[in-house]
Write a protein that holds these residues in place. Structure first.
Motif, mmCIF file in Angstrom:
data_model
loop_
_atom_site.group_PDB
_atom_site.id
_atom_site.type_symbol
_atom_site.label_atom_id
_atom_site.label_comp_id
_atom_site.label_asym_id
_atom_site.label_seq_id
_atom_site.Cartn_x
_atom_site.Cartn_y
_atom_site.Cartn_z
ATOM 1 N N LYS A 48 -1.930 10.898 -3.236
ATOM 2 C CA LYS A 48 -1.308 12.181 -2.553
ATOM 3 C C LYS A 48 -0.179 12.632 -3.504
ATOM 4 N N GLN A 49 0.279 12.151 -4.271
ATOM 5 C CA GLN A 49 1.120 13.222 -5.074
ATOM 6 C C GLN A 49 0.008 13.242 -6.598
ATOM 7 N N TRP A 50 -1.111 12.543 -6.827
ATOM 8 C CA TRP A 50 -1.984 13.015 -7.736
ATOM 9 C C TRP A 50 -3.374 13.709 -7.714
ATOM 10 N N GLY A 51 -3.960 13.550 -6.220
ATOM 11 C CA GLY A 51 -4.625 14.601 -5.569
ATOM 12 C C GLY A 51 -5.655 14.343 -5.373
ATOM 13 N N LEU A 52 -5.858 12.375 -5.408
ATOM 14 C CA LEU A 52 -7.581 11.705 -5.553
ATOM 15 C C LEU A 52 -8.423 12.137 -4.288
ATOM 16 N N THR A 53 -8.935 11.775 -3.878
ATOM 17 C CA THR A 53 -9.954 12.504 -2.100
ATOM 18 C C THR A 53 -10.079 10.805 -1.826
ATOM 19 N N ALA A 54 -10.807 10.857 -1.174
ATOM 20 C CA ALA A 54 -10.823 9.852 0.589
ATOM 21 C C ALA A 54 -11.588 8.498 -0.790
ATOM 22 N N SER A 55 -12.652 9.122 -1.563
ATOM 23 C CA SER A 55 -13.483 7.693 -2.106
ATOM 24 C C SER A 55 -13.118 7.110 -3.357
ATOM 25 N N ALA A 56 -12.176 8.286 -4.558
ATOM 26 C CA ALA A 56 -11.583 7.905 -5.117
ATOM 27 C C ALA A 56 -10.115 6.640 -5.045
ATOM 28 N N GLY A 57 -9.167 7.642 -4.008
ATOM 29 C CA GLY A 57 -8.259 6.726 -3.012
ATOM 30 C C GLY A 57 -8.623 5.646 -3.242
ATOM 31 N N ALA A 58 -10.117 4.981 -2.446
ATOM 32 C CA ALA A 58 -10.018 4.077 -2.277
ATOM 33 C C ALA A 58 -10.390 2.743 -3.454
ATOM 34 N N ALA A 59 -10.640 3.711 -4.522
ATOM 35 C CA ALA A 59 -10.816 2.424 -5.950
ATOM 36 C C ALA A 59 -9.438 2.636 -5.757
ATOM 37 N N PHE A 60 -8.428 3.388 -6.211
ATOM 38 C CA PHE A 60 -7.172 3.557 -6.423
ATOM 39 C C PHE A 60 -6.609 2.189 -5.422
ATOM 40 N N LEU A 61 -6.822 2.277 -4.197
ATOM 41 C CA LEU A 61 -5.623 1.595 -3.342
ATOM 42 C C LEU A 61 -6.560 -0.251 -3.261
ATOM 43 N N ALA A 62 -7.442 -0.097 -3.575
ATOM 44 C CA ALA A 62 -8.120 -1.119 -4.071
ATOM 45 C C ALA A 62 -7.589 -2.418 -4.711
ATOM 46 N N ILE A 63 -6.349 -1.976 -5.827
ATOM 47 C CA ILE A 63 -5.910 -2.759 -6.531
ATOM 48 C C ILE A 63 -4.638 -3.962 -5.322
ATOM 49 N N VAL A 64 -4.567 -3.128 -3.967
ATOM 50 C CA VAL A 64 -3.521 -4.163 -3.659
ATOM 51 C C VAL A 64 -4.411 -4.708 -2.312
ATOM 52 N N THR A 65 -5.125 -3.635 -2.181
ATOM 53 C CA THR A 65 -5.885 -4.065 -0.537
ATOM 54 C C THR A 65 -6.245 -5.489 -0.849
ATOM 55 N N ALA A 66 -7.077 -5.810 -2.215
ATOM 56 C CA ALA A 66 -7.870 -6.459 -2.800
ATOM 57 C C ALA A 66 -7.024 -7.732 -3.322
ATOM 58 N N SER A 67 -5.872 -7.703 -3.009
ATOM 59 C CA SER A 67 -4.867 -8.427 -3.964
ATOM 60 C C SER A 67 -4.641 -9.792 -2.816
ATOM 61 N N PRO A 68 -5.187 -10.050 -1.900
ATOM 62 C CA PRO A 68 -5.364 -10.696 -1.519
ATOM 63 C C PRO A 68 -5.735 -12.227 -2.575
ATOM 64 N N GLU A 69 -7.207 -11.515 -2.600
ATOM 65 C CA GLU A 69 -8.137 -12.810 -3.327
ATOM 66 C C GLU A 69 -7.936 -12.150 -4.390
ATOM 67 N N LEU A 116 1.113 -1.249 0.048
ATOM 68 C CA LEU A 116 0.414 -0.100 0.055
ATOM 69 C C LEU A 116 1.008 1.015 -0.054
ATOM 70 N N THR A 117 1.947 1.206 0.153
ATOM 71 C CA THR A 117 2.630 2.645 0.782
ATOM 72 C C THR A 117 3.764 2.896 -0.595
ATOM 73 N N PRO A 118 3.526 2.259 -1.145
ATOM 74 C CA PRO A 118 3.701 3.535 -2.818
ATOM 75 C C PRO A 118 2.309 3.868 -3.284
ATOM 76 N N LEU A 119 1.704 3.636 -2.933
ATOM 77 C CA LEU A 119 -0.227 3.378 -3.877
ATOM 78 C C LEU A 119 -0.390 4.590 -2.652
ATOM 79 N N LYS A 120 -0.270 4.945 -2.188
ATOM 80 C CA LYS A 120 -0.314 5.769 -0.476
ATOM 81 C C LYS A 120 -0.514 7.036 -1.289
#
Length: 332
Positions: free
Chosen positions: A33-54, A25-29
C-alpha cells in the motif's frame, strides 16, 4: 510411528507453515500500500511470503539430504496450483459484489474476469522462467540442478520482481504500523520453519512406508499438501471482491517456487535420476501458464476465463495424472 500418524503430522505441519506465511504477509501488505503497487504487481511482491512454505520445505530437503522430495514438491505444487486456484476463484466469484456494477456483466457472461495486466506482469514472465529452467536442466551436458543454475534462477526472480513492480506502480498510501502484528510476523517465521521440517520428515516416513520414490512422494504428497491450504485463501480473497488479486497470486507464488525454492536444491547439486519423469512434469508445469496466457483474452472489453476454459484447466490436470499413472510410472 504409524504411517497414518505421519499423514496427520503432515497435514498439521502444512497448516502451521501456511499460518506462518499469513502472519508474515502483514508487513508486506503494508509496504504494498505504501509503495502503491497494483493487484498484479502486489501479487508478485507478496509471493515472497506466500510461497515461503515451499521455499522452506526445499531448504529442509536439501539440508536433510532428501533433495528429491524438494524437487517433487517444486514440480507437483506448480502443476496442480493453477487449475485448482482458477477453479476455486471461478466459483467464489459467482456472487454480486457491492460497489461493483461491472461485475454483473461478468456474472451474466459466466466469466472469471481478470485484469489484462496479469498476463504481461505475471504469466508471460513466469513462462520465461520455466523456459530458463528447461535450458539449464534438460540438455544432457547440463542435466541436473547445479549451483550455478541456482544463482541464475535467483537472478531470474530478481528480474521478475523488478519487472512486476515497475509495470504496476501507482501512487502510494499512508499506512500505520501495528507492533502486535509485527510480533505475529516473527511467530509466523518460526511456524514456517517448524512446519517445513515436519512436512519433510513426515514425507520421508510416508514414502518409506509406501515404498515409493522420494520424488514421487514430493510430487503427490508434499506438493499437494502444501497447495491445499491456499484453497481457503483464494476463496476468501475472491469472495471479498478482489478477483484479480485472489486468482493471479498463484502465478506469482509459482514463480517464486521455480526460482527461489530452486536455489537450495541446486546449491547441494541435485541429480535427475528419472529423466522421463522430470521432463514430463516440467512440460505440464509449462502447460498451465501457457493455457492461462492464451485463454485470458476474451475480447477487447473483457479479459478472463469462461466456464469451458475452466473445464480445460481441470482436464489438463486429469491428463497429467493419466500420463503419470499409465506412461511414466506404469502402475497399470
Amino acid at each position: 510411528m504409524n504411517a497414518w500418524l505421519w499423514v496427520v503430522v503432515l497435514g498439521l505441519a502444512a497448516w502451521a507453515a501456511h499460518w506462518g506465511a499469513d502472519q508474515l504477509l502483514t508487513p508486506l501488505k503494508m509496504l504494498r500500500k505504501q509503495w502503491g503497487l497494483t493487484a498484479s504487481a502486489g501479487a508478485a511482491f507478496l509471493a515472497i511470503v506466500t510461497a515461503s512454505p515451499e521455499v522452506a520445505i526445499n531448504i529442509t530437503s536439501a539440508a536433510r539430504g532428501v533433495s528429491d522430495i524438494g524437487l517433487g514438491n517444486l514440480l507437483g505444487s506448480n502443476i496442480i496450483s493453477i487449475p485448482l486456484m482458477v477453479t476455486i476463484a471461478y466459483f467464489a466469484s459467482r456472487r454480486k459484489f457491492k460497489n461493483n456494477k461491472e461485475h454483473q456483466k461478468h456474472l451474466d457472461a459466466n466469466l472469471l474476469a481478470l485484469n489484462k495486466r496479469s498476463v504481461s506482469v505475471l504469466s508471460i514472465p513466469y513462462l520465461v522462467i520455466i523456459g530458463l529452467v528447461a535450458i539449464l536442466t534438460l540438455p544432457k551436458a547440463w542435466r541436473g540442478l547445479q549451483p550455478i543454475d541456482g544463482w541464475i534462477m535467483l537472478a531470474a526472480y530478481a528480474a521478475f520482481l523488478t519487472h512486476a513492480i515497475i509495470k504496476g506502480r501507482e501512487k502510494g498510501q499512508k499506512v500505520e504500523w501495528d507492533k502486535k502484528k509485527i510480533w505475529l510476523s516473527v511467530a509466523g517465521a518460526l511456524a514456517i520453519a517448524v512446519g517445513a521440517f515436519f512436512i519433510v520428515k513426515a514425507t520421508e516416513n510416508i514414502v518409506s512406508a509406501l515404498n515409493i520414490s522420494e520424488i514421487v512422494g514430493g510430487l503427490f504428497i508434499t506438493g499437494i499438501m502444501t497447495t491445499a491450504p491456499e484453497i481457503f485463501k483464494t476463496w476468501s480473497v475472491v469472495k471479498g471482491g478482489e478477483v484479480t488479486a485472489g486468482t493471479t497470486s498463484v502465478i506469482a507464488d509459482n514463480a517464486v517456487t521455480m526460482t527461489v525454492a530452486f536455489f537450495p536444491l541446486a546449491l547441494v547439486t541435485t541429480p535427475i535420476e528419472d529423466f522421463q519423469l522430470f521432463w514430463v512434469n516440467l512440460a505440464f508445469v509449462g502447460l498451465m501458464p501457457l493455457l492461462y496466457s492464451v485463454f485470458v483474452h476474451q475480447s477487447k472489453e473483457l479479459h478472463g476465463f469462461s466456464r469451458w476454459q475452466i473445464f480445460v484447466f481441470d482436464a489438463a490436470y486429469i491428463v497429467y495424472l493419466l500420463t503419470m499413472v499409465f506412461f511414466v510410472l506404469k502402475l497399470f
